[in-house]
Motif scaffolding. Structure first.
Motif, mmCIF file in Angstrom:
data_model
loop_
_atom_site.group_PDB
_atom_site.id
_atom_site.type_symbol
_atom_site.label_atom_id
_atom_site.label_comp_id
_atom_site.label_asym_id
_atom_site.label_seq_id
_atom_site.Cartn_x
_atom_site.Cartn_y
_atom_site.Cartn_z
ATOM 1 N N ASN A 199 -3.968 81.076 16.975
ATOM 2 C CA ASN A 199 -5.127 81.207 16.288
ATOM 3 C C ASN A 199 -6.270 80.132 16.870
ATOM 4 O O ASN A 199 -7.227 79.982 16.090
ATOM 5 C CB ASN A 199 -5.026 81.078 14.669
ATOM 6 N N VAL A 239 -9.210 79.148 18.363
ATOM 7 C CA VAL A 239 -10.268 80.174 18.978
ATOM 8 C C VAL A 239 -10.642 79.521 20.390
ATOM 9 O O VAL A 239 -10.880 80.553 21.238
ATOM 10 C CB VAL A 239 -11.497 80.021 18.134
ATOM 11 N N HIS A 276 -8.508 81.098 23.424
ATOM 12 C CA HIS A 276 -8.607 82.415 23.381
ATOM 13 C C HIS A 276 -9.964 82.456 24.580
ATOM 14 O O HIS A 276 -9.952 83.310 25.268
ATOM 15 C CB HIS A 276 -8.789 83.066 21.927
ATOM 16 N N ARG A 319 -12.350 89.038 22.916
ATOM 17 C CA ARG A 319 -12.658 89.683 21.506
ATOM 18 C C ARG A 319 -11.602 89.255 20.370
ATOM 19 O O ARG A 319 -12.267 89.135 19.213
ATOM 20 C CB ARG A 319 -12.256 91.324 21.792
ATOM 21 N N GLN A 320 -10.431 88.660 20.909
ATOM 22 C CA GLN A 320 -9.736 87.979 19.812
ATOM 23 C C GLN A 320 -10.289 86.576 19.359
ATOM 24 O O GLN A 320 -10.418 86.355 18.197
ATOM 25 C CB GLN A 320 -8.221 87.724 20.583
ATOM 26 N N LEU A 332 -13.593 86.255 19.264
ATOM 27 C CA LEU A 332 -14.694 86.451 18.446
ATOM 28 C C LEU A 332 -14.023 87.054 16.999
ATOM 29 O O LEU A 332 -14.833 86.822 15.904
ATOM 30 C CB LEU A 332 -15.324 87.693 18.964
ATOM 31 N N SER A 333 -12.987 87.781 16.919
ATOM 32 C CA SER A 333 -12.534 88.314 15.566
ATOM 33 C C SER A 333 -12.097 87.091 14.718
ATOM 34 O O SER A 333 -12.016 86.888 13.681
ATOM 35 C CB SER A 333 -10.996 89.002 15.769
ATOM 36 N N LEU A 334 -11.561 85.920 15.417
ATOM 37 C CA LEU A 334 -11.254 84.794 14.699
ATOM 38 C C LEU A 334 -12.251 83.967 14.261
ATOM 39 O O LEU A 334 -12.309 83.291 13.230
ATOM 40 C CB LEU A 334 -10.277 83.866 15.673
ATOM 41 N N GLU A 335 -13.405 83.857 15.029
ATOM 42 C CA GLU A 335 -14.623 83.098 14.830
ATOM 43 C C GLU A 335 -16.011 84.171 14.754
ATOM 44 O O GLU A 335 -16.610 83.855 15.766
ATOM 45 C CB GLU A 335 -14.862 81.979 15.377
ATOM 46 N N PRO A 336 -16.374 85.008 13.713
ATOM 47 C CA PRO A 336 -17.346 85.944 13.944
ATOM 48 C C PRO A 336 -18.744 85.482 14.381
ATOM 49 O O PRO A 336 -19.688 85.924 14.646
ATOM 50 C CB PRO A 336 -17.307 86.844 12.665
ATOM 51 N N ASP A 380 -19.343 82.899 16.042
ATOM 52 C CA ASP A 380 -19.486 82.550 17.685
ATOM 53 C C ASP A 380 -20.229 81.307 17.845
ATOM 54 O O ASP A 380 -21.054 81.401 18.772
ATOM 55 C CB ASP A 380 -20.336 83.861 18.322
ATOM 56 N N ARG A 426 -19.663 85.934 22.966
ATOM 57 C CA ARG A 426 -20.660 87.124 22.881
ATOM 58 C C ARG A 426 -21.323 87.122 24.335
ATOM 59 O O ARG A 426 -21.608 88.203 24.652
ATOM 60 C CB ARG A 426 -21.651 87.279 21.772
#
Length: 309
Positions: A47, A49, A52, A73-74, A76-80, A82, A87
């Protein structure tokens, strides 16, 4: 500026060490090694970030778009929020709309990281002169309008370390600043030039201000981190009193609308800016091509604008 360099620990010493090797390989453009090392990091810390993001960026450089997008995308899903700016990578790969590429979380992390070296790097390495150009444009605007070169309340959007306040000191009754970065605000506070400083997003800040309360709204090199400018134009118009001024710089491109540049900043077209101004009843007093900074020694094209309410 590049993406924020600050990386939180994975919690695993060996994973952290391997990640540093991956980052060094990436900086040396050995993308295969960087991708391989990032995968090794993720075996130890699934996990993490930053790993990834590193894997996605390395795969993108190697031409593996589909795998790159999945890794990003993984992240970003772990740290929205960003903070690492993935992005932007997704937008460059065509996997995200350009106007969704820059978030407040990214800008906050970027400038928190940049704060210790901001003034010297910006003014020396990048030959930045946005506040100086805006101050000169305001002098000329006041002369054109046959009005005193002095302001009551000034609102400094994206105030950073206070470079704009230094240019306007002595020409206003009060100045307040807003910025996303607490570390930049700490440096601004040390100037002792602001009557108040606020941590937050600039449109939300303007929305909380009184109608017609300001003589001047300034935005030096901050609108480059925003795609559509409709909301900031609308709120700037609302908070200005009659004959109040809105002064700003943007990066320019030759078309209409806005584009996301390779430098991770937005550039805005002249027709778009005129259309926004006209729709709200702003009158252009100064609207001219300028360059506020350099990129690798080359002047970056922009616009210097002063609008009157």
């Amino acid at each position: 500026m590049s993406s924020p360099s600050t990386v939180r620990t994975s919690g695993d010493y060996h994973a952290d060490r391997r990640y540093e090797y991956a980052r060094a390989a990436f900086e040396e453009r050995d993308f295969e090694a960087a991708a391989d090392l990032a995968r090794q990091v993720l075996e130890l810390a699934p996990n993490f970030v930053a790993a990834h993001a590193m894997l996605g960026r390395s795969l993108a450089e190697l031409g593996g778009r589909e795998e790159a997008v999945a890794a990003l995308r993984q992240a970003l899903s772990l740290e929205p929020k960003d903070a690492l700016g993935v992005r932007l990578d997704l937008a460059r790969l065509g996997a995200l709309a350009p106007d969704e590429a820059i978030t407040d979380g990214y800008v906050r992390a970027l400038f928190d990281d940049y704060a210790p070296k901001f003034d010297q790097h910006l003014t020396k390495s990048l030959a930045y002169r946005g506040p100086e150009l805006i101050a000169d444009a305001l002098r000329r605007a006041c002369s054109k309008q046959i009005r005193e070169h002095r302001f009551g309340q000034i609102l400094d959007l994206g105030c950073g370390t206070g470079l704009m306040a230094q240019e306007l000191a002595g020409f206003c009754a009060a100045i307040e600043g807003v910025d996303l970065s607490p570390r930049m605000l700490e440096k601004a506070e040390r100037t002792e030039l602001y009557d108040a400083l606020h941590e937050g997003e600039l449109v939300a800040f303007l929305s909380g201000r009184g109608t017609g309360e300001a003589d001047l709204v300034v935005a030096a090199d901050v609108l480059v981190y925003m795609a559509a400018l409709d909301a900031v134009f609308r709120e700037a118009h609302r908070v200005l009193n009659p004959k109040g001024l809105f002064a700003f710089t943007v990066q320019a491109h030759e078309g209409d609308g806005y584009i996301l540049g390779d430098d991770a900043r937005y550039a805005h077209g002249e027709p778009y800016l005129h259309r926004l101004a006209d729709s709200l009843g702003f009158t252009p007093v100064v609207f001219e091509p300028v360059s506020t900074r350099e990129d690798r020694g080359v002047p970056v094209p922009g616009f210097l604008v002063v609008l009157q309410r």
